[in-house]
Scaffold this active site. Sequence first.
Site: not given
Ligand code: PEP
Length: 248
Positions: A11-13, A95, A97, A166, A172, A210, A231-232
């Site tokens: 997930n590049w966000k 998501h 967010e 999640e 994050g 994470s 994500g990251g």
């Molecule tokens: C996400 O954005 O879905 C996510 C899991 O982010 P991260 O891996 O950065 O925690």
Amino acid sequence: MTTRRKLVVGNWKMHGSHKANAELFEGLLDAGPSNADMAVCVPFPFLSEAAVALAASAIRWGAQDCSAHEQGAYTGEVSAAMLHEFGCRYVIVGHSERRAYHAESDQLVADKAKAALGKGITPIVCVGETLAQREANETEAVVKRQLSAVIHTLGHCVGEMVVAYEPVWAIGTGKTASPEQAQAVHALLRAQLQAATPQAGAMKILYGGSVKPDNAATLFAQPDIDGGLIGGASLKAADFIAIGRAAP
Ligand code: PEP
């Protein structure tokens, strides 16, 4: 016992640029095959770049949201039909967010999942509790409520979605749910799906929050964790590939 091939989705966000994407795609393509099915969910303007860059590879691509509506006067929205035209295999819906910053309700998320399936795109439906909810022992009630809306809306198509657990407190933040904490919630979600569809045993439930190359293998070793939503770490080709390779 059902064996489910792992799925690892980036997930590049709201990250990326033509230059950064070119480097990232190059790194992903250079890495060669993975143990898992791999996909990246990119910002809308980069879908055509993803489609061109990844067309000849095994990596699929998708988006991070779609409209619940088919078409019409919905300024700023992107329909599932449009995503289909760009070759999207997946779309993330619900998501945390989007639930938090765009006030998306459980029902809206369910309607988005239905719109995606209607165009042959697999929705990756995110559920998860906040830290306050976990501390108040509400995790089970929250994720069940979120999933229940989707189950009721999708009806006989429930088995076609991917679910992503999640925990909001792990996204994050560098705080990962322990493999046991994650497995406990995944088992609850699987049981809820089992009550809804005979396909539950074949459905993928991803963990997100994470996930990094050094914790992916122990998470993926849990019986109900079928891969990750990343994500990251999906923004660094080497890390994303290493997470894919952590799949057994
Ligand atoms: C996400 O954005 O879905 C996510 C899991 O982010 P991260 O891996 O950065 O925690």
